[in-house]
Design an enzyme around this catalytic site. Structure first.
Site, mmCIF file in Angstrom:
data_model
loop_
_atom_site.group_PDB
_atom_site.id
_atom_site.type_symbol
_atom_site.label_atom_id
_atom_site.label_comp_id
_atom_site.label_asym_id
_atom_site.label_seq_id
_atom_site.Cartn_x
_atom_site.Cartn_y
_atom_site.Cartn_z
ATOM 1 N N GLY A 66 63.927 37.668 48.921
ATOM 2 C CA GLY A 66 64.300 38.841 48.311
ATOM 3 C C GLY A 66 64.479 38.798 46.641
ATOM 4 O O GLY A 66 63.438 38.238 46.086
ATOM 5 N N GLY A 67 65.632 39.102 46.319
ATOM 6 C CA GLY A 67 65.662 39.188 44.912
ATOM 7 C C GLY A 67 65.426 37.960 44.211
ATOM 8 O O GLY A 67 64.986 37.736 43.202
ATOM 9 N N GLY B 78 29.035 41.366 30.667
ATOM 10 C CA GLY B 78 30.373 41.700 30.292
ATOM 11 C C GLY B 78 31.233 40.602 30.163
ATOM 12 O O GLY B 78 32.246 40.422 29.496
ATOM 13 N N ALA B 79 30.867 39.646 30.751
ATOM 14 C CA ALA B 79 31.670 38.092 30.531
ATOM 15 C C ALA B 79 31.539 37.577 29.182
ATOM 16 O O ALA B 79 32.508 37.107 28.783
ATOM 17 C CB ALA B 79 30.952 37.149 31.635
#
Length: 514
Positions: free
Chosen positions: A169-170, A404-405
């Site tokens: 959890g937390g 794009g790389a």
């Protein structure tokens, strides 16, 4: 008459975990150190100072007022690590599972405040069940406050978490917000809900290892940056990490004596990089060849292995390295590699660590799975991180740097201070075969022997564009260097841009593609 000083010492001794053999034995049977042993083992001998040891909870519900919880399930303190001040917290799972309530919150907030005021790193040894159910909303507030304070401290002081037990959890979320997570195998586990809850809600049968073990978080989720096989090894990893990074974002990383010649040649790079673009090699061999003494601390080495990130030194000063890995998927950039490297770039920029980028990639990973997985959004994270980074940035084009790389690996337009290329470097929109098919479409259509013509035109395209010299003519490559000059070339240029000014328009903060 009561001896008040004797009473003080008795009360203080009662708080010490080592004076409770049952609690010590309980931890040792599980192969764990106690919270006290973690603190004493981590800090330099004789330097540990515990903070707020007397804090107690004020909850009267569910019989809580009748319990003597001692340290409230967490130790907080400070000390020295390799002679430098560091703050730390350690859950004590033997006290109500290490759960946190109101009093634990007070101790944690005080530790955060002291670390932030001092501008010193904060280490957390996590081994806790989460919020203390008996304290209700007060316990919720405790974890909510911790999330908030961790986020505020981010980018000001380095934060490192060691997962040294079962963190649910937390506690798991607290770790996820910090800069680095070291998971101790096999005792360290992280998850939001355990197997029992999962079965009751979804019907799925699983185990703690399958949802939160070290193999899951080092290879699948990428949440763990390092895996240690003992708590002592985790201490060593923290010490190594701290040797590379400054105590806060206003200071520079530590400098060390130069014990590796600045002008040392690196002719071995010629042999490491094959001239045949279709053949792979290990980029880590390149990295070790030019950094000080071949010392490279790799981060997230088992996750998104088509991208390599980590810390090294050049002439005694820290650098962060981001490199495509040609031996894994040819170094292509996918969703996981984008996120991994973007977050590392942001960390380095936060703490004044120059970046060296080694490019050898055919581009972004194509495919329906990648598109649906968010390659546009995640690929943009890397673009944004490099563009926003104001630290020195030097890119070296080792071989392919396509499409794009080219931008994703910090091309000139992304703010690279220097772009260097080896003679094997290729900067283009795409590979020669695909480009030739588009550029010479008419010639290919008219050719009788299309295969022979394709080979001829492909070579022609390579001669014109697929080399580093056209990029140098355009000014987007600053220099083409011999591989044997790599180390000296990088160090000289790092020196030039080490103190460059930070230019940016006024803004509260950027709004990147999180």
């Amino acid at each position: 008459m009561k001896d008040i000083y004797q009473e003080l010492h008795e009360k203080r001794e009662k708080l010490q975990i080592h004076n409770n053999p049952d609690r010590v034995e309980k931890m040792h049977k599980k192969g764990k150190l106690t919270a006290e042993e973690r603190m004493l083992g981590f800090f330099d001998k004789g330097t540990y100072l515990e903070l707020k040891p007397w804090t107690k909870n004020r909850c009267n519900d569910f019989g809580m007022s009748d319990k003597d919880l001692g340290n409230e399930g967490i130790l907080c303190g400070c000390g020295e690590v390799n002679g430098k001040e560091v703050f730390a917290m350690a859950h004590d799972v033997t006290v109500m599972g290490g759960s946190m309530g109101e009093a634990g919150r007070d101790k944690v907030m005080n530790c955060f405040d002291k670390a932030m005021d001092a501008g010193k790193p904060l280490i957390s040894f996590s081994d806790a069940a989460g919020a203390r159910i008996q304290e209700g909303v007060g316990a919720l507030h405790a974890y909510c406050s911790t999330f908030g304070r961790t986020s505020v401290a981010s980018g000001w002081i380095p934060q490192i978490t060691v997962i040294s037990g079962t963190c649910a959890g937390g506690t798991a979320y607290c770790a996820a917000i910090t800069d680095f997570i070291i998971q101790v195998d096999p005792i360290g586990k992280m998850f939001i809900t355990g197997p029992g809850v999962i079965k009751s809600v979804t019907g799925e049968e699983t185990t703690f290892d399958e949802i939160g073990g070290s193999q899951v978080h080092s290879r699948v989720t990428g949440l763990s940056h390092f895996i240690a096989h003992s708590e002592e090894e985790a201490f060593a990893i923290i010490r190594s990490l701290l040797s590379f990074i400054p105590p806060n974002s206003k200071e520079m990383p530590p400098k060390y004596a130069i014990n590796d010649p600045v002008d040392r040649k690196t002719p071995e790079i010629r042999d490491i990089i094959p001239l045949n673009q279709q053949r792979a090699y290990d980029v880590k061999d390149i990295i070790r060849s030019f950094v000080d003494n071949g010392d490279f601390l790799e981060v997230q080495k088992d996750y998104a292995m088509n991208m390599v990130i980590g810390f090294a030194r050049m002439a005694g000063e820290t650098v962060g390295i981001v490199a495509n890995q040609p031996k894994v998927f040819a170094g292509v950039i996918d969703v996981d590699a984008s996120w991994k490297s973007a977050r590392f770039v942001r960390f380095c920029d936060s703490y004044n660590i120059p970046l060296i980028i080694l490019a050898d990639t055919p581009g972004y990973m194509p495919g329906v799975k990648q598109e649906h997985g968010g390659i546009i959004r995640n690929g943009a994270k890397l673009l944004f991180a490099f563009a926003e980074a104001t630290v020195p940035k030097i890119t070296v084009v080792l071989r392919k740097d396509f499409g794009g790389a080219y931008s994703a690996m910090c091309g000139k337009g992304m703010g690279a201070d220097f772009v260097l290329a080896l003679p094997t470097g290729e900067l283009a929109i795409m590979g020669a075969d695909g480009a030739a098919a588009v550029v010479f479409k008419k010639e290919l259509a008219a050719a009788e022997d299309k295969d022979a013509k394709m080979a001829e035109l492909t070579e022609k395209y390579k001669e014109i564009y697929l080399n580093p010299y056209r990029g140098a003519e355009y000014g987007i490559v600053d220099d083409v260097i011999d591989p044997s000059e790599m180390r000296e070339a990088l160090i000289k240029r790092l020196k030039i841009v080490r103190d460059k000014p930070h230019r940016a328009p006024y803004r509260k903060h950027t709004n990147g593609p999180l």
